[in-house]
Each structure stands twice: as structure tokens, then as C-alpha cells.
Design an enzyme around this catalytic site. Structure first.
Site, PDB file in Angstrom:
ATOM      1  N   CYS A 164     146.985 103.645 137.244  1.00 39.58           N
ATOM      2  CA  CYS A 164     147.029 103.757 135.883  1.00 39.58           C
ATOM      3  C   CYS A 164     145.363 104.826 136.046  1.00 39.58           C
ATOM      4  O   CYS A 164     145.351 105.677 134.820  1.00 39.58           O
ATOM      5  CB  CYS A 164     146.492 103.231 134.463  1.00 39.58           C
ATOM      6  SG  CYS A 164     145.590 101.885 134.536  1.00 39.58           S
ATOM      7  N   THR A 165     144.443 104.823 136.725  1.00 40.25           N
ATOM      8  CA  THR A 165     143.896 105.692 136.942  1.00 40.25           C
ATOM      9  C   THR A 165     143.332 107.339 136.456  1.00 40.25           C
ATOM     10  O   THR A 165     142.554 107.576 135.894  1.00 40.25           O
ATOM     11  CB  THR A 165     142.424 105.632 138.298  1.00 40.25           C
ATOM     12  OG1 THR A 165     143.777 105.836 139.136  1.00 40.25           O
ATOM     13  CG2 THR A 165     142.625 104.394 138.886  1.00 40.25           C
TER      14      THR A 165
END
Length: 329
Positions: free
Chosen positions: A76-77
Site C-alpha cells: 500500500c505504500t
């Protein structure tokens, strides 16, 4: 008993919630060796693979594993607000699309996709949902806060809960059945004295840290403990009360605890043993491997266990009802 395969499994915090609901992990996959070591320590009967999912042929594993649930938490970065102004990495976001071959190969009844809510702004989000629907799944797109399910952390995340037999899941229904009173940040604090604090005021303390602390002291008065919140959006002045749930745990040290030695304010960072309580909701989950920094990262990358427990209890209930209907007919 509900079984599941866990992609992007991390240190197993999402799996902990599923296991608390009575489910069994068959397989965990993650590209970080520290995560897979931690997963194996917590779930020794599960098969664990340390590799990227695109390097694995899921059809080969499907011969051995036939899960009820495919549990996924794609990287999810490049969706997270915590990443600041750094340019997005499309290869990071593409990991979500990478779950489709696993869905096709393993053909589970249920699929869960967990990610930060900003994933909905990704230009391929609708493509992901449509791809899942093409395999016959009803997709429930939910926005859930872990605090609403009894966690001591206000962690808001997107969950796609997908059922091949047409069940539509609502947030209201989940809260009515499995909602719990939120827990305050004070519930995770270790008060044994094991972790030592240092005076807040000393020459090497950053001015920004002192400013955050002084805003908290001004609001609460001397003698009241509170938490300094580093990084992220500073909408609360860089501090928070202990009687509210902890703000979202990230992959780097974010929380400093201010206490008092008579009239002297003291400061220490929250420790992994405290962060894991805010993530897992209990003392069951182990962090036996890695440095302090790696343990903080494992917590920040994890799925809050109480939310996953609620989802798996819902799934178990739906599957039990289905079995009863089949037997009655």
C-alpha cells in the site's frame, strides 16, 4: 472450519484475527523474510513461502491448497497518505492486480482485499473490482475503523469483501453483530517501569518535539500523561490524549509517551510490545525475530486483528447457514 490462504501475509496480524474467529491458515506468502519468520513463529502448522507472488505459480499450489478464503493485503505504500509527496511507484500498486491469477487458480468462495482507503483513487481500482466480479463474486466495498471493533487504535482501512455465492456485506451489519467498545491508548501502555524515560528537556531534543509536548501540556496541565504523535498530518497539534484510541500505527516510530516525575516531564518512545497490543488486541501474537525497527515495521504493515476477526466471524456464520440450508433440503 474455515480455511484461508494469506497473500502479503506480513507478520500474521490479519491471520491472528482470523484464527481468533476459529479459522485455519493453510499458506502464507510474503516477500520479506522477517515477516515470514514471524508468521511461521505464530502459525507453525501453516506452510510459509518467502517470495513475491508474481514469482510463484499458483496453479501448482492449488493442487495442494483449496481455501475457503483468499486473504490479501497488497502493498500500500504508493496509495498511502503517509508517503507524502514522493512519486507513486506503479509496480507497488500493481500488486493488487497480481492477486487475480491466485483467485482464478484457487477458486475460493471468499476473497478479502485490505488496503488504505486512498487505493480507491488509483486509476485501476475499478478495473480490480470489475475483474473480481467477472469471476462471479459479489463485491462489498467497505471502509472500516479498527476502533469500532474493540481495538485501541483508530486505523481506517478499505476492505473488499467478495463472495462467490452472492452475499453482500454492509458496515452496519458488521457493527451490529461484532462491533465493540473502542479501547483507549492507555490500555496498551506498559506501566511496569521496564522501559525507561528521559527528561523531556535536554539540549539535544528537537524544537519540533518540544513544541508538540508543550501544546499537550498547555491543553492538559502539568501532571497529566499523554502521547506525542510524530509524522503524518498534524491535525491534532502533534499530540493526543491517552483516553482516546491510538492514532494509526505506521512503519516507523511515531509515538512518544510523556509522563511525569513529580514536576519534571519525561519522554520515551512506545515499544513494539505496546504497538503489537494496539494491532492485535491482546497478548497472543509473538514478535520473536528482528531488530526494534523491524518489529515496528511489522506492526505498521499489519492488518488490525479485531477487524479481521469480525470479518471471519461473519464469513463463518454465512457458511454455517449455507450448510444448514443444504442439510435441510
Amino acid at each position: 472450519m474455515v480455511t484461508f490462504v494469506d497473500l502479503f501475509c506480513g507478520g500474521g496480524l490479519g491471520a491472528r484475527g482470523a484464527v481468533n474467529a476459529g479459522a485455519t491458515p493453510l499458506l502464507g506468502v510474503d516477500a520479506w523474510d522477517r515477516a515470514t519468520e514471524t508468521y511461521k513463529a505464530n502459525f507453525p502448522d501453516a506452510h510459509v513461502i518467502c517470495d513475491r507472488i508474481e514469482n510463484i505459480e499458483p496453479l501448482n499450489l492449488a493442487k495442494e491448497y483449496s481455501p475457503d478464503v483468499l486473504l490479501t493485503s497488497p502493498e500500500c505504500t504508493s496509495h498511502s497518505i503517509a508517503r507524502g509527496a514522493k512519486p507513486a511507484r506503479e509496480e507497488s500498486r500493481e500488486t493488487a492486480i497480481g492477486i487475480i491469477p491466485w483467485l482464478e487458480a484457487m477458486n475460493p468462495r471468499w476473497l478479502i482485499v485490505e488496503n488504505v482507503n486512498r487505493m480507491k483513487r488509483w486509476d485501476r481500482h475499478n478495473e480490480l473490482v470489475e475483474s473480481i466480479e467477472e469471476y462471479g463474486y459479489t463485491v462489498s466495498d467497505l471502509y472500516l475503523n479498527a476502533a469500532d471493533f474493540g481495538a485501541s487504535q483508530a486505523r481506517k482501512r478499505m476492505f473488499l469483501v467478495c463472495d462467490r455465492e452472492g452475499t453482500y456485506v454492509t458496515k452496519k451489519d458488521l457493527l451490529n453483530k461484532f462491533g465493540k467498545k473502542e479501547l483507549p491508548a492507555s490500555s496498551v501502555i506498559d506501566t511496569s517501569g521496564k522501559y525507561k524515560s528521559k527528561p523531556l528537556y535536554h539540549p539535544r531534543r528537537a524544537k519540533a518535539t518540544l513544541d508538540r509536548a508543550e501544546r499537550g501540556i498547555e491543553a492538559l496541565g502539568k501532571g497529566e500523561d499523554f502521547i506525542i504523535v510524530y509524522y503524518g498530518s498534524d491535525y491534532a497539534g502533534g499530540w493526543q490524549r491517552l483516553d482516546a484510541p491510538l492514532r494509526t500505527i505506521t512503519t516507523i516510530d511515531r509515538f512518544g509517551l510523556v509522563t511525569w516525575d513529580r514536576d519534571t516531564p519525561m519522554l520515551r518512545m512506545l515499544q513494539p510490545s505496546e504497538l503489537i497490543r494496539a494491532m492485535s488486541g491482546g497478548e497472543d501474537h509473538l514478535l520473536p525475530h528482528g531488530s526494534r525497527r523491524e518489529k515496528v515495521k511489522l506492526c505498521g504493515n499489519g492488518v488490525c486483528s479485531p477487524v479481521m476477526e469480525a470479518l471471519f466471524r461473519h464469513i463463518s456464520s454465512e457458511m454455517e447457514q449455507g450448510c444448514c440450508i443444504s442439510e435441510a433440503s
